[in-house]
Scaffold this active site. Sequence first.
Site, mmCIF file in Angstrom:
data_model
loop_
_atom_site.group_PDB
_atom_site.id
_atom_site.type_symbol
_atom_site.label_atom_id
_atom_site.label_comp_id
_atom_site.label_asym_id
_atom_site.label_seq_id
_atom_site.Cartn_x
_atom_site.Cartn_y
_atom_site.Cartn_z
ATOM 1 N N TYR A 1 40.361 42.804 54.902
ATOM 2 C CA TYR A 1 40.705 42.705 53.422
ATOM 3 C C TYR A 1 42.081 43.516 53.322
ATOM 4 O O TYR A 1 42.918 42.856 52.755
ATOM 5 C CB TYR A 1 39.692 43.511 52.628
ATOM 6 C CG TYR A 1 39.978 43.512 51.118
ATOM 7 C CD1 TYR A 1 39.696 42.285 50.349
ATOM 8 C CD2 TYR A 1 40.551 44.749 50.585
ATOM 9 C CE1 TYR A 1 40.011 42.491 48.907
ATOM 10 C CE2 TYR A 1 40.763 44.668 49.285
ATOM 11 C CZ TYR A 1 40.582 43.650 48.277
ATOM 12 O OH TYR A 1 40.800 43.751 47.069
ATOM 13 N N LYS B 1 45.575 41.855 51.948
ATOM 14 C CA LYS B 1 46.333 42.256 50.968
ATOM 15 C C LYS B 1 47.806 43.034 51.357
ATOM 16 O O LYS B 1 48.655 42.725 50.507
ATOM 17 C CB LYS B 1 45.333 43.232 50.317
ATOM 18 C CG LYS B 1 44.010 42.975 49.599
ATOM 19 C CD LYS B 1 44.617 41.921 48.586
ATOM 20 C CE LYS B 1 43.316 41.367 47.836
ATOM 21 N NZ LYS B 1 43.451 40.652 46.688
ATOM 22 N N VAL C 1 40.385 28.004 45.802
ATOM 23 C CA VAL C 1 41.934 28.256 46.176
ATOM 24 C C VAL C 1 42.249 27.893 47.679
ATOM 25 O O VAL C 1 43.376 27.594 47.830
ATOM 26 C CB VAL C 1 42.431 29.391 45.817
ATOM 27 C CG1 VAL C 1 42.508 29.627 44.120
ATOM 28 C CG2 VAL C 1 41.511 30.730 46.348
HETATM 29 P P1 NAP Z 1 35.370 39.859 41.190
HETATM 30 O O1 NAP Z 1 34.948 40.328 39.894
HETATM 31 O O2 NAP Z 1 34.450 39.673 42.144
HETATM 32 O O3 NAP Z 1 36.215 38.526 40.753
HETATM 33 C C1 NAP Z 1 36.641 37.477 41.696
HETATM 34 C C2 NAP Z 1 37.206 36.270 41.109
HETATM 35 O O4 NAP Z 1 37.720 35.524 42.200
HETATM 36 C C3 NAP Z 1 35.874 35.402 40.672
HETATM 37 O O5 NAP Z 1 36.413 34.975 39.370
HETATM 38 C C4 NAP Z 1 35.761 34.320 41.500
HETATM 39 O O6 NAP Z 1 35.488 33.057 40.941
HETATM 40 C C5 NAP Z 1 37.338 34.267 42.179
HETATM 41 N N1 NAP Z 1 37.109 33.394 43.522
HETATM 42 C C6 NAP Z 1 36.495 33.969 44.542
HETATM 43 N N2 NAP Z 1 36.834 32.949 45.743
HETATM 44 C C7 NAP Z 1 37.405 31.787 45.097
HETATM 45 C C8 NAP Z 1 37.887 30.930 45.446
HETATM 46 N N3 NAP Z 1 37.541 30.476 47.040
HETATM 47 N N4 NAP Z 1 38.393 29.853 44.683
HETATM 48 C C9 NAP Z 1 38.520 30.450 43.616
HETATM 49 N N5 NAP Z 1 38.266 31.496 42.931
HETATM 50 C C10 NAP Z 1 37.813 32.175 43.945
HETATM 51 O O7 NAP Z 1 36.551 40.827 41.439
HETATM 52 P P2 NAP Z 1 37.872 41.457 40.722
HETATM 53 O O8 NAP Z 1 37.734 42.777 41.011
HETATM 54 O O9 NAP Z 1 37.960 40.780 39.346
HETATM 55 O O10 NAP Z 1 38.961 40.928 41.833
HETATM 56 C C11 NAP Z 1 40.127 40.171 41.250
HETATM 57 C C12 NAP Z 1 41.202 40.479 42.274
HETATM 58 O O11 NAP Z 1 41.611 41.738 42.084
HETATM 59 C C13 NAP Z 1 40.947 40.051 43.975
HETATM 60 O O12 NAP Z 1 41.942 39.495 44.405
HETATM 61 C C14 NAP Z 1 40.705 41.485 44.254
HETATM 62 O O13 NAP Z 1 40.899 41.494 45.718
HETATM 63 C C15 NAP Z 1 41.890 42.119 43.679
HETATM 64 N N6 NAP Z 1 41.375 43.544 43.716
HETATM 65 C C16 NAP Z 1 40.443 44.251 43.008
HETATM 66 C C17 NAP Z 1 39.986 45.527 42.879
HETATM 67 C C18 NAP Z 1 38.847 46.110 42.394
HETATM 68 O O14 NAP Z 1 38.735 47.388 42.670
HETATM 69 N N7 NAP Z 1 38.125 45.573 41.663
HETATM 70 C C19 NAP Z 1 41.098 46.464 43.593
HETATM 71 C C20 NAP Z 1 42.220 46.055 43.979
HETATM 72 C C21 NAP Z 1 42.373 44.699 44.159
HETATM 73 P P3 NAP Z 1 33.905 32.381 41.085
HETATM 74 O O15 NAP Z 1 33.003 33.596 40.757
HETATM 75 O O16 NAP Z 1 34.141 31.549 40.092
HETATM 76 O O17 NAP Z 1 33.788 31.945 42.626
#
Ligand code: NAP
Length: 245
Positions: free
Chosen positions: A153, A157, A62
């Site tokens: 981060y 955000k 992205v």
């Molecule tokens: P995750 O399990 O680590 O998944 C992250 C996803 O982002 C993966 O599918 C990864 O794809 C993709 N990604 C990373 N870099 C990328 C890039 N350069 N281009 C395209 N895709 C990319 O994390 P998650 O917890 O599901 O997080 C999803 C969203 O929620 C994020 O924006 C995170 O900041 C937000 N969030 C998470 C939490 C939490 O506690 N988990 C809390 C608040 C917000 P690949 O593996 O294919 O690279």
Amino acid sequence: MVNKTAIITGASKGIGKQMAKTFAENGYNLLINYNNSKKEAEELCQQLNSKGIIAYAYRADVSDRKQVDSMVEFCIKRFRNIDLLINNAGVAQSILFTDITQDDWKRMIDINLTGVFNCTQSVAKYMISEKKGKIINISSIWGMVGGSCEVHYSTVKAGIIGFTKALAKELGPSNIQVNSIAPGVIQTDMLKGLNDKDLEELKYDTPLMRLGTADDIAECALFLASDKADFITGQVISPNGGFVI
Ligand code: NAP
């Protein structure tokens, strides 16, 4: 069934993967974006295809505008329009502020913030010409209240929240709703740096006494994407179990 098309970025794992499943169950055709996790994205896609859902897995970093534009063009060729964009792709890093390098800082901005800009600008022109569309940007509670050892981060955000509010004003007259979801602590790979004790403490600090699930976020996104949320724009909804009130 809605028969709409959605692009979900970072849908190979975690929250994005669950959103893909939830939206597929509710009649959406999908473009499942991933960057590194090809196997996971393709398996998810096959799983959905075997249930009769039209879904494609597409690799695009992205943070790379050319790759994003190719992905969006691919989506338009296959589906003719894009009803929903969910900017979910993101990376996290827990590190002391004084240890953040220029490279750490740049990577955080490039993926988590420029990535949102790239995907949104690439999709917006199609939505504007259709005079409809919905955009959901995944922020975080740390973008609302700041997280220690996550200054970069928290910065991106918080940037996503400003981006959401400003864009909602600009795109409202084109009948495009732009909202943000700011999840609390959600059990995905993103938490793998935390040990059991850390996780127990986080649960204890959460009034609802549990960590969030990817499903909690997917259901919130499904509502925001639905016609029931047509009068909601520029808002930040934070499914966080009461961790931040
Ligand atoms: P995750 O399990 O680590 O998944 C992250 C996803 O982002 C993966 O599918 C990864 O794809 C993709 N990604 C990373 N870099 C990328 C890039 N350069 N281009 C395209 N895709 C990319 O994390 P998650 O917890 O599901 O997080 C999803 C969203 O929620 C994020 O924006 C995170 O900041 C937000 N969030 C998470 C939490 C939490 O506690 N988990 C809390 C608040 C917000 P690949 O593996 O294919 O690279």
